[in-house]
Design an enzyme around this catalytic site. Structure first.
Site, PDB file in Angstrom:
ATOM      1  N   ASP A 266      -7.996   4.052   1.325  1.00  0.00           N
ATOM      2  CA  ASP A 266      -7.030   4.421   2.360  1.00  0.00           C
ATOM      3  C   ASP A 266      -7.768   4.915   3.609  1.00  0.00           C
ATOM      4  O   ASP A 266      -8.479   5.913   3.544  1.00  0.00           O
ATOM      5  CB  ASP A 266      -6.145   5.528   1.777  1.00  0.00           C
ATOM      6  CG  ASP A 266      -5.030   5.929   2.704  1.00  0.00           C
ATOM      7  OD1 ASP A 266      -5.036   5.493   3.870  1.00  0.00           O
ATOM      8  OD2 ASP A 266      -4.154   6.677   2.257  1.00  0.00           O
TER       9      ASP A 266
ATOM     10  N   CYS B 279       0.873  -1.188   0.000  1.00  0.00           N
ATOM     11  CA  CYS B 279       0.000   0.000   0.000  1.00  0.00           C
ATOM     12  C   CYS B 279       0.903   1.229   0.000  1.00  0.00           C
ATOM     13  O   CYS B 279       2.069   1.123  -0.403  1.00  0.00           O
ATOM     14  CB  CYS B 279      -0.989  -0.022   1.163  1.00  0.00           C
ATOM     15  SG  CYS B 279      -0.240   0.014   2.811  1.00  0.00           S
TER      16      CYS B 279
ATOM     17  N   CYS C 176      -1.314   0.706   7.442  1.00  0.00           N
ATOM     18  CA  CYS C 176      -2.756   0.440   7.582  1.00  0.00           C
ATOM     19  C   CYS C 176      -3.190  -0.768   6.755  1.00  0.00           C
ATOM     20  O   CYS C 176      -3.328  -1.872   7.278  1.00  0.00           O
ATOM     21  CB  CYS C 176      -3.584   1.663   7.193  1.00  0.00           C
ATOM     22  SG  CYS C 176      -3.278   3.122   8.225  1.00  0.00           S
ATOM     23  N   ARG C 177      -3.402  -0.574   5.451  1.00  0.00           N
ATOM     24  CA  ARG C 177      -4.013  -1.624   4.629  1.00  0.00           C
ATOM     25  C   ARG C 177      -3.130  -2.845   4.427  1.00  0.00           C
ATOM     26  O   ARG C 177      -3.585  -3.985   4.645  1.00  0.00           O
ATOM     27  CB  ARG C 177      -4.413  -1.050   3.259  1.00  0.00           C
ATOM     28  CG  ARG C 177      -5.523  -0.019   3.349  1.00  0.00           C
ATOM     29  CD  ARG C 177      -5.635   0.786   2.070  1.00  0.00           C
ATOM     30  NE  ARG C 177      -4.464   1.629   1.871  1.00  0.00           N
ATOM     31  CZ  ARG C 177      -4.236   2.370   0.803  1.00  0.00           C
ATOM     32  NH1 ARG C 177      -5.095   2.345  -0.187  1.00  0.00           N
ATOM     33  NH2 ARG C 177      -3.175   3.123   0.727  1.00  0.00           N
ATOM     34  N   SER C 178      -1.883  -2.653   3.973  1.00  0.00           N
ATOM     35  CA  SER C 178      -1.066  -3.848   3.667  1.00  0.00           C
ATOM     36  C   SER C 178      -0.683  -4.644   4.914  1.00  0.00           C
ATOM     37  O   SER C 178      -0.651  -5.878   4.838  1.00  0.00           O
ATOM     38  CB  SER C 178       0.142  -3.514   2.779  1.00  0.00           C
ATOM     39  OG  SER C 178       1.016  -2.616   3.395  1.00  0.00           O
TER      40      SER C 178
ATOM     41  N   ASN D 224       2.309   1.405   4.333  1.00  0.00           N
ATOM     42  CA  ASN D 224       2.590   0.115   5.002  1.00  0.00           C
ATOM     43  C   ASN D 224       2.360   0.189   6.513  1.00  0.00           C
ATOM     44  O   ASN D 224       3.080  -0.426   7.299  1.00  0.00           O
ATOM     45  CB  ASN D 224       4.019  -0.363   4.684  1.00  0.00           C
ATOM     46  CG  ASN D 224       4.321  -1.795   5.124  1.00  0.00           C
ATOM     47  OD1 ASN D 224       5.448  -2.105   5.490  1.00  0.00           O
ATOM     48  ND2 ASN D 224       3.347  -2.678   5.113  1.00  0.00           N
TER      49      ASN D 224
HETATM   50  P1  4NP Z   1      -1.703   2.851   4.176  1.00  0.00           P
HETATM   51  O1  4NP Z   1      -2.267   4.241   4.759  1.00  0.00           O
HETATM   52  O2  4NP Z   1      -1.178   3.158   2.790  1.00  0.00           O
HETATM   53  O3  4NP Z   1      -2.918   1.969   4.127  1.00  0.00           O
HETATM   54  O4  4NP Z   1      -0.633   2.383   5.128  1.00  0.00           O
HETATM   55  C1  4NP Z   1      -1.499   5.399   4.814  1.00  0.00           C
HETATM   56  C2  4NP Z   1      -0.669   5.621   5.867  1.00  0.00           C
HETATM   57  C3  4NP Z   1       0.065   6.791   5.952  1.00  0.00           C
HETATM   58  C4  4NP Z   1      -0.053   7.739   4.941  1.00  0.00           C
HETATM   59  C5  4NP Z   1      -0.888   7.505   3.878  1.00  0.00           C
HETATM   60  C6  4NP Z   1      -1.605   6.334   3.800  1.00  0.00           C
HETATM   61  N1  4NP Z   1       0.669   8.943   5.016  1.00  0.00           N
HETATM   62  O5  4NP Z   1       0.538   9.786   4.105  1.00  0.00           O
HETATM   63  O6  4NP Z   1       1.437   9.152   5.973  1.00  0.00           O
END
Ligand code: 4NP
Length: 153
Positions: free
Chosen positions: A125, A10, A15-17, A13
């Site tokens: 997200d 994702c 939240c989703r992945s 890394n």
């Molecule tokens: P993820 O979510 O891609 O599902 O881990 C996010 C976590 C942090 C950020 C964006 C998306 N960020 O911009 O910090």
């Protein structure tokens, strides 16, 4: 047969992945399916960090501990290291595909929800949203995770 190596990707890394990583690792262990599972982000913004506390709490609520996972950035070598690379959204797909140097690399990469039966092909997200977003992520991952496990039985 060799153990298949599966990578979830994702953006951050955290939240989703890691949620997909934890879910598939859990299902594989419970069903004695041999899979090596890892996850990473297209960015290194959160490198070295544990999953977002809301992601950890959601998975714990479902009986799955992901507190051991640590964020890292996707790297070119992952194309050789992994057999199957699953991305969470179209932006991740574009970023990972842009780093692929061969058709073989490109063929390893797919939207994770393409394995499942959900109408949507992207896992939204949840980072800037409410707690509900994490339940939605968990639910969206279910069908694809089951298919992935079934594919390796
Ligand atoms: P993820 O979510 O891609 O599902 O881990 C996010 C976590 C942090 C950020 C964006 C998306 N960020 O911009 O910090």
């Amino acid at each position: 047969m060799n153990t298949s190596k599966i990578l979830f990707v994702c953006l951050g890394n955290i939240c989703r992945s890691p949620m997909a990583h934890g879910l598939v690792r859990h299902l594989a262990e419970n069903q004695f399916v041999r899979l090596d599972v890892d996850s990473c982000g297209t960015s290194g913004y959160h490198a070295g960090e544990a999953p977002d506390l809301r992601a950890q709490a959601k998975m714990k609520e479902k009986g799955i501990d992901i507190s051991d996972l640590r964020s890292r950035a996707f790297s070119q070598s992952d194309f050789n290291e992994f057999d199957e690379i699953y991305v969470m959204d179209l932006s991740n797909l574009k970023d990972v595909m842009a780093m692929a140097q061969t058709e073989e690399h490109k063929n390893k990469v797919q939207l994770f929800l393409k394995l499942g039966t959900e109408e949507t092909l992207e896992v939204p997200d949840p980072y800037y949203g409410s707690e509900d977003g994490f339940e939605l992520v968990y639910q969206l991952l279910q069908n694809s995770a089951k298919t992935l496990i079934a594919n390796h039985k």
